[in-house]
Design a protein around this motif. Structure first.
Motif, PDB file in Angstrom:
ATOM      1  N   ASN A 249       1.022  -1.174  -0.017  1.00  0.00           N
ATOM      2  CA  ASN A 249      -0.532   0.147  -0.256  1.00  0.00           C
ATOM      3  C   ASN A 249       0.735   1.188   0.230  1.00  0.00           C
ATOM      4  O   ASN A 249       0.555   2.465  -0.027  1.00  0.00           O
ATOM      5  CB  ASN A 249      -1.004  -0.237   1.301  1.00  0.00           C
ATOM      6  CG  ASN A 249      -0.135   0.145   2.566  1.00  0.00           C
ATOM      7  OD1 ASN A 249       0.842  -0.481   2.850  1.00  0.00           O
ATOM      8  ND2 ASN A 249      -0.874   0.188   3.366  1.00  0.00           N
ATOM      9  N   SER A 250       2.387   1.398  -0.046  1.00  0.00           N
ATOM     10  CA  SER A 250       3.010   2.080  -0.168  1.00  0.00           C
ATOM     11  C   SER A 250       2.930   3.193  -1.312  1.00  0.00           C
ATOM     12  O   SER A 250       3.029   1.841  -2.975  1.00  0.00           O
ATOM     13  CB  SER A 250       4.491   2.047   0.047  1.00  0.00           C
ATOM     14  OG  SER A 250       4.792   3.231   0.661  1.00  0.00           O
ATOM     15  N   ALA A 251       2.796   4.697  -1.605  1.00  0.00           N
ATOM     16  CA  ALA A 251       3.437   5.180  -3.036  1.00  0.00           C
ATOM     17  C   ALA A 251       5.462   4.682  -3.438  1.00  0.00           C
ATOM     18  O   ALA A 251       5.025   4.955  -4.644  1.00  0.00           O
ATOM     19  CB  ALA A 251       2.541   6.458  -2.529  1.00  0.00           C
ATOM     20  N   ILE A 252       5.656   5.075  -2.356  1.00  0.00           N
ATOM     21  CA  ILE A 252       6.561   5.089  -2.620  1.00  0.00           C
ATOM     22  C   ILE A 252       7.425   3.117  -3.193  1.00  0.00           C
ATOM     23  O   ILE A 252       7.524   2.483  -2.021  1.00  0.00           O
ATOM     24  CB  ILE A 252       7.720   5.600  -1.454  1.00  0.00           C
ATOM     25  CG1 ILE A 252       7.889   6.822  -1.675  1.00  0.00           C
ATOM     26  CG2 ILE A 252       9.672   5.240  -2.076  1.00  0.00           C
ATOM     27  CD1 ILE A 252       7.133   7.928  -2.956  1.00  0.00           C
ATOM     28  N   LYS A 253       7.749   3.453  -4.431  1.00  0.00           N
ATOM     29  CA  LYS A 253       8.629   2.163  -4.438  1.00  0.00           C
ATOM     30  C   LYS A 253       9.490   1.469  -4.754  1.00  0.00           C
ATOM     31  O   LYS A 253      10.650   0.465  -4.534  1.00  0.00           O
ATOM     32  CB  LYS A 253       7.670   1.479  -5.499  1.00  0.00           C
ATOM     33  CG  LYS A 253       6.408   1.504  -5.984  1.00  0.00           C
ATOM     34  CD  LYS A 253       5.496   0.345  -4.949  1.00  0.00           C
ATOM     35  CE  LYS A 253       4.469   0.149  -4.586  1.00  0.00           C
ATOM     36  NZ  LYS A 253       3.898  -0.472  -3.836  1.00  0.00           N
ATOM     37  N   LEU A 254      10.261   2.502  -5.164  1.00  0.00           N
ATOM     38  CA  LEU A 254      11.932   3.227  -4.596  1.00  0.00           C
ATOM     39  C   LEU A 254      12.807   4.289  -4.637  1.00  0.00           C
ATOM     40  O   LEU A 254      12.500   4.702  -4.749  1.00  0.00           O
ATOM     41  CB  LEU A 254      12.287   2.377  -5.833  1.00  0.00           C
ATOM     42  CG  LEU A 254      14.172   2.099  -6.222  1.00  0.00           C
ATOM     43  CD1 LEU A 254      14.410   0.732  -7.117  1.00  0.00           C
ATOM     44  CD2 LEU A 254      14.947   3.187  -6.910  1.00  0.00           C
ATOM     45  N   ILE A 255      13.702   3.222  -3.932  1.00  0.00           N
ATOM     46  CA  ILE A 255      14.454   4.836  -3.352  1.00  0.00           C
ATOM     47  C   ILE A 255      16.065   4.736  -3.472  1.00  0.00           C
ATOM     48  O   ILE A 255      16.177   4.148  -3.258  1.00  0.00           O
ATOM     49  CB  ILE A 255      14.637   5.279  -2.213  1.00  0.00           C
ATOM     50  CG1 ILE A 255      13.445   6.073  -1.855  1.00  0.00           C
ATOM     51  CG2 ILE A 255      14.869   7.010  -1.593  1.00  0.00           C
ATOM     52  CD1 ILE A 255      12.709   5.551  -0.325  1.00  0.00           C
ATOM     53  N   GLU A 314      -0.116   4.003 -12.325  1.00  0.00           N
ATOM     54  CA  GLU A 314       0.630   4.137 -13.570  1.00  0.00           C
ATOM     55  C   GLU A 314       1.867   4.617 -12.424  1.00  0.00           C
ATOM     56  O   GLU A 314       1.832   4.965 -11.319  1.00  0.00           O
ATOM     57  CB  GLU A 314       0.455   5.287 -14.088  1.00  0.00           C
ATOM     58  CG  GLU A 314       1.850   5.582 -15.239  1.00  0.00           C
ATOM     59  CD  GLU A 314       1.410   6.924 -16.250  1.00  0.00           C
ATOM     60  OE1 GLU A 314       1.891   6.881 -16.559  1.00  0.00           O
ATOM     61  OE2 GLU A 314      -0.050   7.570 -15.992  1.00  0.00           O
ATOM     62  N   LEU A 315       3.261   3.546 -13.119  1.00  0.00           N
ATOM     63  CA  LEU A 315       4.819   4.105 -12.374  1.00  0.00           C
ATOM     64  C   LEU A 315       5.452   5.091 -12.585  1.00  0.00           C
ATOM     65  O   LEU A 315       5.433   5.267 -13.735  1.00  0.00           O
ATOM     66  CB  LEU A 315       5.667   2.520 -11.986  1.00  0.00           C
ATOM     67  CG  LEU A 315       6.809   3.284 -11.346  1.00  0.00           C
ATOM     68  CD1 LEU A 315       6.107   2.324 -10.263  1.00  0.00           C
ATOM     69  CD2 LEU A 315       7.132   1.432 -11.800  1.00  0.00           C
ATOM     70  N   TYR A 316       5.416   6.829 -12.010  1.00  0.00           N
ATOM     71  CA  TYR A 316       6.460   7.427 -11.801  1.00  0.00           C
ATOM     72  C   TYR A 316       7.512   7.696 -11.699  1.00  0.00           C
ATOM     73  O   TYR A 316       7.741   6.827 -10.373  1.00  0.00           O
ATOM     74  CB  TYR A 316       5.338   8.440 -11.597  1.00  0.00           C
ATOM     75  CG  TYR A 316       4.293   8.541 -12.182  1.00  0.00           C
ATOM     76  CD1 TYR A 316       4.244   9.930 -13.291  1.00  0.00           C
ATOM     77  CD2 TYR A 316       3.116   8.377 -11.905  1.00  0.00           C
ATOM     78  CE1 TYR A 316       2.900  10.162 -13.668  1.00  0.00           C
ATOM     79  CE2 TYR A 316       2.014   8.859 -11.938  1.00  0.00           C
ATOM     80  CZ  TYR A 316       1.644   9.527 -12.950  1.00  0.00           C
ATOM     81  OH  TYR A 316       0.323   9.648 -13.952  1.00  0.00           O
ATOM     82  N   VAL A 317       8.772   7.250 -12.745  1.00  0.00           N
ATOM     83  CA  VAL A 317       9.618   8.173 -11.602  1.00  0.00           C
ATOM     84  C   VAL A 317      10.683   9.200 -11.880  1.00  0.00           C
ATOM     85  O   VAL A 317      10.253   9.630 -12.759  1.00  0.00           O
ATOM     86  CB  VAL A 317      11.303   7.250 -12.811  1.00  0.00           C
ATOM     87  CG1 VAL A 317      12.431   7.861 -12.595  1.00  0.00           C
ATOM     88  CG2 VAL A 317      10.553   5.503 -12.704  1.00  0.00           C
ATOM     89  N   ASP A 318      10.854   9.640 -10.274  1.00  0.00           N
ATOM     90  CA  ASP A 318      11.713  11.133 -10.264  1.00  0.00           C
ATOM     91  C   ASP A 318      12.935  11.681 -10.117  1.00  0.00           C
ATOM     92  O   ASP A 318      12.772  10.796  -9.218  1.00  0.00           O
ATOM     93  CB  ASP A 318      10.310  11.708  -9.428  1.00  0.00           C
ATOM     94  CG  ASP A 318       9.558  11.986  -9.571  1.00  0.00           C
ATOM     95  OD1 ASP A 318       8.216  12.888 -10.631  1.00  0.00           O
ATOM     96  OD2 ASP A 318       8.080  10.659  -9.383  1.00  0.00           O
ATOM     97  N   ILE A 319      13.856  12.033 -11.215  1.00  0.00           N
ATOM     98  CA  ILE A 319      14.835  11.699 -10.710  1.00  0.00           C
ATOM     99  C   ILE A 319      15.667  13.453 -10.371  1.00  0.00           C
ATOM    100  O   ILE A 319      14.856  14.255 -11.000  1.00  0.00           O
ATOM    101  CB  ILE A 319      15.787  11.724 -11.690  1.00  0.00           C
ATOM    102  CG1 ILE A 319      15.603   9.904 -12.195  1.00  0.00           C
ATOM    103  CG2 ILE A 319      17.292  11.902 -11.680  1.00  0.00           C
ATOM    104  CD1 ILE A 319      16.185   9.687 -13.387  1.00  0.00           C
TER     105      ILE A 319
END
Length: 479
Positions: A249-255, A314-319
């Protein structure tokens, strides 16, 4: 941070082969180029001038233990030593028998470090960004239409400093959000079931010391010397911290948080010492003033966060990669050091030598033009670091032109002086020609320290154990 105070002050000297194979226990012996760095009176013990050089191969195997997970990494590098001493004998009737001028250059400490830390953690680096967001205004870390990521990041560094830049990275990557009712930032990551953590650190560098020496011998018993020491310290560090496997249930998947740091310092210190001969015994005393360093650090950062939109799936990648190099200038003062030494030379065949060194790490101090910038850090240093006693013991057996050597060295941990930080066993062999010598020395070192992942938030400790082998070959010419 407090670990830098230890690293900048700690010494595991990489000298020439004879020095290495006798664990550096030369405070009362002298008569060795590398011994000049221990006791400045050493150079006037020489009867004849000489110069020499060494190549040292450092081979490391590092083991990390984090939350019962073990990893190991290997790396190696080369170090160099070189020195020269001119001896001038006084043939008059005065009390001065001889005097000498010399210079020696060698590595005081190696910062080569490559470790991998993995494990399942109940804490995330998101707490690092939350803690750094305290007191930060939302408007300051927002990017307006006429601004860019780089320009705001630079502006924050110039006006508020490091902590505001970390809040900016967390907010612009959508790791953090803002609660207007509480006026606080919070994390979008969920990890009640734990998360997978991987921390890679690659570090290269050394602290090197050039000693400009003058020494004299009086009545063939008393040797007195002085050094002006000049240091150069360089460290290149790359840290890559990755977290994944957050809750469903986490919005964050990777850091993926990356820091590239270069630290460069120039330092100066003064050193005085004496050696006194008493029949078969020699007594030594040397004092090292604090070393005054001037540092410049260059830091570059980036943060990548993968997040999942719960509505669109949808998966977003923010750099967030500002491509800005932060430059920090500051000063550091190491603690002073006192070394007491005793040695016995029996019929010029058998040598026993012992050094006891005292250093108070709590006297380390950071400073800058902003007089209060390091107050909290200096307070932590004074409260958490202690005085330590380090010992070195070396022995040598000479049979004609052949010499056999061995030694041990123990350095205590500044955090807890009852614990060993450095444990070293040494041995070597040397051969004396008519006007030169060749020596080979080995040192097996075990170095232990605690590694804190971040200075706030994710402050869990990993146990780092370094098994180090130093292999040194030296050649000296007598003239």
């Amino acid at each position: 941070d407090i670990n830098d105070a230890i690293n900048y002050s700690f010494e595991n000297q990489i000298g020439n082969s004879r020095f290495t194979s006798m664990s550096g226990a030369f405070g009362a012996l002298g008569g060795n180029l590398s011994a000049i760095s221990i006791n400045p009176a050493s150079s006037s013990v020489f009867e004849i001038s000489r110069f020499g050089g060494s190549i040292a191969l450092e081979s490391n195997k590092l083991k990390s233990n984090f939350l019962e997970n073990e990893n190991s990494e290997k790396e190696s590098t080369l170090h160099y030593q070189g020195g020269i001493v001119y001896v001038f004998k006084d043939y008059s009737d005065g009390k001065l028998d001889k005097f000498s001028f010399g210079i020696n250059y060698q590595t005081q400490n190696s910062f080569n470090d490559r470790h991998l830390i993995t494990g399942q953690s109940d804490k995330s680096v998101d707490e690092f960004f939350i803690n750094n967001s305290a007191g930060v205004n939302l408007s300051d870390i927002s990017v307006n239409n006429n601004e860019s990521i780089s320009s705001v990041y630079r502006w924050l560094g110039n006006n508020y400093g490091y902590y505001a830049q970390q809040a900016f990275l967390g907010y612009q990557s959508y790791l953090l959000d803002y609660n207007e009712s509480t006026n606080k930032f919070y994390s979008l990551a969920r990890y009640a079931n734990g998360l997978n953590l991987e921390n890679n650190q690659y570090k290269k560098g050394s602290k090197n010391k050039a000693s400009l020496n003058i020494s004299g011998s009086f009545n063939k018993r008393l040797y007195v010397g002085f050094n002006l020491n000049i240091y150069d310290l360089n460290i290149n560090k790359e840290n890559i911290h990755v977290e994944n496997n957050f809750d469903t249930n986490s919005a964050i998947k990777l850091i993926d948080f990356r820091n590239y740091l270069t630290s460069s310092g120039i330092g100066v210190s003064l050193q005085a010492g004496l050696i006194y001969k008493l029949n078969n015994f020699r007594l030594g005393l040397s004092y090292d003033s604090p070393t005054w360093f001037n540092f410049e650090d260059q830091l570059e950062q980036s943060l990548e966060v993968h997040s999942l939109d719960s509505v669109t799936n949808e998966l977003y990648v923010d750099i967030v990669d500002p491509r800005i190099i932060n430059i920090y200038e500051y000063n550091f003062k190491t603690p002073s050091k006192l070394t007491l030494s005793v040695a016995s030379v029996i019929k010029n065949m058998l040598i026993f030598s012992f050094d006891l060194e005292s250093k108070n790490y709590s006297k380390s101090k950071f400073s800058s033009e902003n007089s209060s910038a390091y107050d909290n850090l200096n307070l932590a240093i004074s409260k958490n670091l202690n005085k330590v006693l380090n010992l070195r013991f070396g022995t040598e057996l000479r049979i004609n032109q052949l010499s056999f050597r061995a030694g041990i060295k123990r350095s205590n941990n500044p955090y807890d002086s009852s614990l060993i930080k450095l444990e070293s066993n040494t041995f070597g062999i040397g051969y004396q020609f008519d006007n030169s010598s060749i020596d080979i020395g080995f040192s097996s070192n075990k170095i232990k320290n605690d590694y804190q992942l971040f200075d706030t938030g994710l402050t869990k400790l990993a146990k780092i154990s370094k098994n180090q082998i130093l292999s040194v070959i030296s050649y000296n010419v007598i003239f």
